[in-house]
Scaffold this motif. Structure first.
Motif, mmCIF file in Angstrom:
data_model
loop_
_atom_site.group_PDB
_atom_site.id
_atom_site.type_symbol
_atom_site.label_atom_id
_atom_site.label_comp_id
_atom_site.label_asym_id
_atom_site.label_seq_id
_atom_site.Cartn_x
_atom_site.Cartn_y
_atom_site.Cartn_z
ATOM 1 N N ARG A 99 -16.651 -5.258 7.387
ATOM 2 C CA ARG A 99 -15.062 -4.866 7.069
ATOM 3 C C ARG A 99 -14.639 -5.559 8.196
ATOM 4 N NH1 ARG A 99 -13.119 0.282 4.663
ATOM 5 N NH2 ARG A 99 -14.624 -0.643 2.731
ATOM 6 N N GLU A 100 -13.317 -6.548 8.626
ATOM 7 C CA GLU A 100 -13.217 -6.673 9.834
ATOM 8 C C GLU A 100 -11.200 -6.280 10.254
ATOM 9 O OE1 GLU A 100 -12.456 -10.579 10.374
ATOM 10 O OE2 GLU A 100 -11.724 -11.776 8.889
ATOM 11 N N PHE A 101 -10.240 -5.443 11.058
ATOM 12 C CA PHE A 101 -9.073 -5.572 11.013
ATOM 13 C C PHE A 101 -8.339 -6.673 11.504
ATOM 14 C CE2 PHE A 101 -5.778 -3.552 12.878
ATOM 15 C CZ PHE A 101 -4.310 -4.152 13.754
ATOM 16 N N VAL A 102 -7.037 -6.817 10.060
ATOM 17 C CA VAL A 102 -6.114 -7.911 10.096
ATOM 18 C C VAL A 102 -4.982 -7.676 10.575
ATOM 19 C CG1 VAL A 102 -4.768 -9.440 8.140
ATOM 20 C CG2 VAL A 102 -7.273 -8.474 7.592
ATOM 21 N N SER A 103 -4.742 -6.498 10.695
ATOM 22 C CA SER A 103 -2.570 -5.876 10.987
ATOM 23 C C SER A 103 -3.108 -4.705 11.395
ATOM 24 C CB SER A 103 -2.260 -6.664 10.632
ATOM 25 O OG SER A 103 -0.876 -6.718 11.070
ATOM 26 N N GLY A 104 -1.876 -3.831 12.490
ATOM 27 C CA GLY A 104 -1.870 -2.150 11.679
ATOM 28 C C GLY A 104 -1.310 -2.743 12.818
ATOM 29 N N ILE A 105 0.633 -1.273 12.416
ATOM 30 C CA ILE A 105 1.402 -1.029 12.739
ATOM 31 C C ILE A 105 1.104 0.670 12.893
ATOM 32 C CG2 ILE A 105 1.975 -0.619 10.456
ATOM 33 C CD1 ILE A 105 5.278 -1.284 11.435
ATOM 34 N N SER A 106 1.929 1.026 13.314
ATOM 35 C CA SER A 106 2.098 2.395 14.304
ATOM 36 C C SER A 106 3.041 2.968 14.197
ATOM 37 C CB SER A 106 2.374 2.128 16.149
ATOM 38 O OG SER A 106 3.098 2.249 16.233
ATOM 39 N N ASP A 107 3.184 4.337 13.943
ATOM 40 C CA ASP A 107 4.383 5.587 13.622
ATOM 41 C C ASP A 107 5.676 4.813 13.762
ATOM 42 O OD1 ASP A 107 3.514 8.386 14.879
ATOM 43 O OD2 ASP A 107 3.022 6.570 16.089
ATOM 44 N N ALA A 108 5.296 4.001 15.587
ATOM 45 C CA ALA A 108 6.850 4.732 16.517
ATOM 46 C C ALA A 108 7.213 2.193 16.072
ATOM 47 C CB ALA A 108 6.636 4.300 17.499
ATOM 48 N N TYR A 109 6.772 1.888 14.646
ATOM 49 C CA TYR A 109 6.527 0.228 14.378
ATOM 50 C C TYR A 109 5.911 -0.503 15.514
ATOM 51 C CZ TYR A 109 9.676 2.282 10.723
ATOM 52 O OH TYR A 109 10.119 3.480 9.995
ATOM 53 N N LYS A 110 5.317 -0.025 16.368
ATOM 54 C CA LYS A 110 4.670 -1.496 16.567
ATOM 55 C C LYS A 110 3.472 -2.035 15.955
ATOM 56 C CE LYS A 110 2.331 -2.138 21.712
ATOM 57 N NZ LYS A 110 1.967 -2.089 22.318
ATOM 58 N N THR A 111 3.353 -3.446 15.953
ATOM 59 C CA THR A 111 2.683 -4.145 15.134
ATOM 60 C C THR A 111 1.990 -4.930 16.035
ATOM 61 O OG1 THR A 111 3.791 -6.396 15.183
ATOM 62 C CG2 THR A 111 4.323 -4.740 13.641
ATOM 63 N N TYR A 112 0.136 -4.724 15.633
ATOM 64 C CA TYR A 112 -0.742 -5.825 15.921
ATOM 65 C C TYR A 112 -1.516 -6.724 14.980
ATOM 66 C CZ TYR A 112 -0.537 -1.354 18.789
ATOM 67 O OH TYR A 112 -0.240 -0.457 19.790
ATOM 68 N N CYS B 118 0.527 -1.254 0.145
ATOM 69 C CA CYS B 118 -0.092 -0.187 0.038
ATOM 70 C C CYS B 118 1.243 1.277 -0.077
ATOM 71 C CB CYS B 118 -0.622 -0.389 1.411
ATOM 72 S SG CYS B 118 -2.055 1.552 1.473
ATOM 73 N N VAL B 119 1.046 1.931 -1.105
ATOM 74 C CA VAL B 119 1.430 2.653 -1.249
ATOM 75 C C VAL B 119 0.481 4.625 -0.628
ATOM 76 C CG1 VAL B 119 3.542 4.865 -2.774
ATOM 77 C CG2 VAL B 119 3.314 2.246 -2.634
ATOM 78 N N ALA B 120 0.943 5.070 0.002
ATOM 79 C CA ALA B 120 0.801 6.258 0.775
ATOM 80 C C ALA B 120 0.729 7.692 -0.325
ATOM 81 C CB ALA B 120 1.076 6.533 1.846
ATOM 82 N N SER B 121 -0.125 8.605 -0.740
ATOM 83 C CA SER B 121 0.462 9.883 -0.736
ATOM 84 C C SER B 121 -0.340 11.082 -0.492
ATOM 85 C CB SER B 121 0.752 10.040 -2.831
ATOM 86 O OG SER B 121 -0.577 9.751 -3.508
ATOM 87 N N GLY B 122 0.103 12.457 -0.270
ATOM 88 C CA GLY B 122 -0.994 13.061 -0.218
ATOM 89 C C GLY B 122 -1.345 13.235 1.832
ATOM 90 N N LEU B 123 -0.228 12.896 2.765
ATOM 91 C CA LEU B 123 -0.221 12.249 3.768
ATOM 92 C C LEU B 123 0.935 12.726 4.628
ATOM 93 C CD1 LEU B 123 -2.052 9.156 5.217
ATOM 94 C CD2 LEU B 123 -1.150 9.622 3.023
ATOM 95 N N ALA B 124 1.599 13.021 5.756
ATOM 96 C CA ALA B 124 2.242 12.651 6.384
ATOM 97 C C ALA B 124 2.456 10.996 6.660
ATOM 98 C CB ALA B 124 2.640 13.816 7.654
ATOM 99 N N PHE B 125 2.652 10.723 5.885
ATOM 100 C CA PHE B 125 2.902 8.742 6.123
ATOM 101 C C PHE B 125 3.525 8.464 7.470
ATOM 102 C CE2 PHE B 125 2.089 4.794 4.996
ATOM 103 C CZ PHE B 125 3.903 4.099 5.004
ATOM 104 N N ASN B 126 4.471 9.525 7.232
ATOM 105 C CA ASN B 126 5.523 8.442 8.937
ATOM 106 C C ASN B 126 5.150 8.843 10.308
ATOM 107 O OD1 ASN B 126 6.568 11.436 8.196
ATOM 108 N ND2 ASN B 126 8.541 11.472 9.537
ATOM 109 N N THR B 127 3.675 9.770 10.626
ATOM 110 C CA THR B 127 3.115 10.287 11.130
ATOM 111 C C THR B 127 1.405 10.025 11.511
ATOM 112 O OG1 THR B 127 2.218 12.059 10.244
ATOM 113 C CG2 THR B 127 3.813 12.941 10.991
ATOM 114 N N TYR B 128 1.271 8.745 10.776
ATOM 115 C CA TYR B 128 0.390 7.974 10.349
ATOM 116 C C TYR B 128 0.790 6.509 10.944
ATOM 117 C CZ TYR B 128 -2.347 11.209 9.256
ATOM 118 O OH TYR B 128 -3.299 12.866 8.657
ATOM 119 N N ALA B 129 -0.280 5.489 11.596
ATOM 120 C CA ALA B 129 0.269 4.552 12.229
ATOM 121 C C ALA B 129 -0.738 3.909 10.378
ATOM 122 C CB ALA B 129 -1.274 4.047 12.913
ATOM 123 N N MET B 130 -0.696 2.874 10.011
ATOM 124 C CA MET B 130 -1.487 2.165 8.978
ATOM 125 C C MET B 130 -1.846 0.492 9.700
ATOM 126 S SD MET B 130 -0.948 4.573 6.562
ATOM 127 C CE MET B 130 -0.972 3.132 5.189
#
Length: 119
Positions: free
Chosen positions: A43-56, A20-32
């Protein structure tokens, strides 16, 4: 704007890596995060990663998937292994200030990429 790719058709037990490539946002400040929606399901959650690289990870993906991010490339990845037919769904990437399991807090959404697991 988020642009997801990497979906496809695989056999059970196979692997896929979504991007997933992001544009138009301050990517490094967002959780993905990655969500999925199968036909007739929420729709269900699969996985997430914070701006500090913590994973879920959702329980169903724990131990068989890896989420990662490459800030210089504004890209988040989801590597999925040992795929099952019930993993078939449209997978979406999303961005929010922090990782949430619910979908509503996410500010940006990709268009989705289809994953089909079938023999």
């Amino acid at each position: 704007q988020l642009q997801a790719s990497g979906g496809g058709s695989v056999q059970p037990g196979g692997s896929l890596t979504l991007s997933c490539v992001a544009s138009g946002l301050a990517f490094n400040t967002y959780a993905m995060a990655w969500f999925r929606r199968a036909p007739g399901q929420e729709r269900e959650f699969v996985s997430g990663i914070s701006d500090a690289y913590k994973t879920y990870y959702a329980d169903s993906f724990l131990g068989r998937s890896t989420i990662s991010r490459d800030n210089p490339k504004n890209t988040v990845y989801l590597q999925m292994n040992r795929l099952k037919p019930e993993d078939s769904a449209v997978y979406y990437c999303a961005a929010a200030p922090k990782v949430w399991v619910g979908a509503s807090p996410y500010e940006y959404w990709g268009q989705g990429t289809q994953v089909t697991v079938s023999s």
